[in-house]
Write an enzyme that holds these catalytic residues in place. Structure first.
Site, PDB file in Angstrom:
ATOM      1  CB  SER A   1      -4.854  11.060  -6.330  1.00  0.00           C
ATOM      2  OG  SER A   1      -5.877  11.369  -5.396  1.00  0.00           O
TER       3      SER A   1
ATOM      4  CE1 TYR B   1      -1.455  13.522  -2.812  1.00  0.00           C
ATOM      5  CE2 TYR B   1      -3.754  13.677  -3.482  1.00  0.00           C
ATOM      6  CZ  TYR B   1      -2.653  12.914  -3.169  1.00  0.00           C
ATOM      7  OH  TYR B   1      -2.734  11.535  -3.215  1.00  0.00           O
TER       8      TYR B   1
END
Length: 270
Positions: free
Chosen positions: A141, A154
């Site tokens: 990501s 995350y």
């Protein structure tokens, strides 16, 4: 590389980007091994991939469990006699400021988003080494590069996926095994169905970013397909993501200043 008949494994294939990757490879005549914990979603992806021109089988697989990944690898050897491309796509979303995140929130992120990729690579390493080649595509990501506030667990998990991929890139190159890592920004997908975290405001903000993105999961899948086949190691599907990454390399403080503003905004609740 000629893609017709490639044997492609995709985790998290029951929806979202995993499904769109299955459809993209199916259009090239791929033989697909589709894995997820969403049985109904898997069957729908299999049906769509078959209609798109591919061949597919499904297998329930929880990436937290190495034995299930090893069983998936064994099924690939038995049913299609090997693997050409492994796509470690399964993952979950999360949000919350560090002081609100529980240790359980951290455990779930690291266990699925990072260790799920580690275990996937480990489970399929024997077949790649036996074949003397193959390709691993790890889905990370932009959070691995630009650490937005309110997403620390995350961010860390996805940064780990990038570090793992860089390590594998250099270690596996002499063995003929290619590696790619993908760092998309927000795009139109069902990511929030897997959201884990204490912060409902972060979830709402994420929903707006997903909804307003000009790029779809199908667009991201097409970019992944094209750039991985061209042996581009780090794949950044979003133009704004590429610009942000270039800015951080040139002058990280500029990015930090923007993140300070975002963090202050979050704390004000605006």
């Amino acid at each position: 590389m000629q893609t017709t008949g490639q044997r492609v494994v995709i985790t998290g294939a029951g929806s979202g980007l995993g499904r769109e990757l299955a459809l993209r490879y199916a259009r090239e005549g791929a033989r697909l091994a589709l894995a997820d914990i969403n049985d109904a979603g898997l069957e729908e992806t299999r049906r769509l991939a078959t209609a798109a021109g591919g061949w597919a089988f499904t297998q329930r697989c929880d990436v937290r469990d190495f034995s299930q990944l090893a069983a998936l690898e064994q099924s690939c050897e038995e049913r299609v006699q090997g693997v050409d491309v492994l796509i470690n796509n399964a993952g979950i979303a999360s949000g919350g400021m560090f002081w609100d995140l529980s240790l359980e929130d951290w455990d779930s992120q690291i266990c699925i988003n990072l260790m799920g990729v580690v275990k996937g690579c480990k489970a399929f390493m024997p077949v790649f080494m036996k074949q003397g080649g193959g390709r691993i595509i790890n889905i990370a990501s932009m959070a691995a590069i630009i650490q937005t506030p309110g997403m620390s667990n995350y961010n860390v998990a996805k940064a780990g996926v990038v570090a793992l991929s860089e390590s594998l890139l250099v270690e596996l190159q002499p063995l003929g095994i290619k590696v790619n890592v993908v760092c998309p920004s927000f795009f139109q997908t069902n990511l929030l169905e897997s959201y884990h975290g204490p912060d409902s405001k972060a979830r709402d903000d994420m929903a707006k970013l997903l909804q307003n993105s000009p790029i779809s999961a199908a667009d991201v899948a097409d970019t992944i397909y094209r750039e991985s086949e061209a042996d581009q190691f780090m794949i950044l599907p979003h133009e704004r993501g590429r610009l942000a990454a270039e800015q951080k390399r040139a002058d990280p403080q500029v990015i930090y200043e923007e993140m300070f503003k975002l963090s202050a905004k979050r704390l004000r609740g605006s």
